[in-house]
Design an enzyme around this catalytic site. Sequence first.
Site, PDB file in Angstrom:
ATOM      1  CD  GLU A   1      -8.716   0.718   5.620  1.00  0.00           C
ATOM      2  OE1 GLU A   1      -8.717   1.514   6.573  1.00  0.00           O
ATOM      3  OE2 GLU A   1      -7.708   0.533   4.896  1.00  0.00           O
TER       4      GLU A   1
ATOM      5  CG  HIS B   1      -4.983   2.586   1.927  1.00  0.00           C
ATOM      6  ND1 HIS B   1      -5.344   3.648   2.722  1.00  0.00           N
ATOM      7  CD2 HIS B   1      -3.909   3.010   1.213  1.00  0.00           C
ATOM      8  CE1 HIS B   1      -4.541   4.661   2.497  1.00  0.00           C
ATOM      9  NE2 HIS B   1      -3.666   4.305   1.571  1.00  0.00           N
TER      10      HIS B   1
ATOM     11  CB  CYS C   1     -10.237   3.617   3.530  1.00  0.00           C
ATOM     12  SG  CYS C   1      -8.689   3.050   2.779  1.00  0.00           S
TER      13      CYS C   1
END
Length: 155
Positions: free
Chosen positions: A60, A58, A91
């Site tokens: 993040e 992801h 996250c």
Amino acid sequence: MTTPPSVTDEKWMREALLAAQNARTTGDVPVGAVIVQDDVEVCRAWNRKEELKNPLAHAETLALEMASRTLGRWRLTGCTLYVTLEPCVMCAGALVHARVDRVVYATPDPKTGAVHSLYSILGDSRLNHMPAITSGVLQDEASQMLKDFFRQLRS
């Protein structure tokens, strides 16, 4: 703790939106993240799950990893994360563990959002860290980018 947007939040969110465009070119959901310290960019990342064949890739988590390498520490105190979509459970947990001071996100995620939409992980006082949160910065632009991506994917 929710805080109002700062003067520079729009500037950095625009950079996160630019990063999100990179995800789109590789078939990933267009989510971008920028980590900033003292109004200086530390790193930027975007979703790369499809490209890397990795469910952990992801925007993040990739940004946290890059910022830790760049700064030479895992505690990212003094840093702000700008991200175009509300962080998910994974996250949000990583942001707590990294001790990021502030999280600024553009648009809510009603299906997996773990800051305000479904869960309030970043505001949970039972955890050892609670970053300041600002939401809705350039929400319309981020939301439209996601809508366009999924509309194109379905057609």
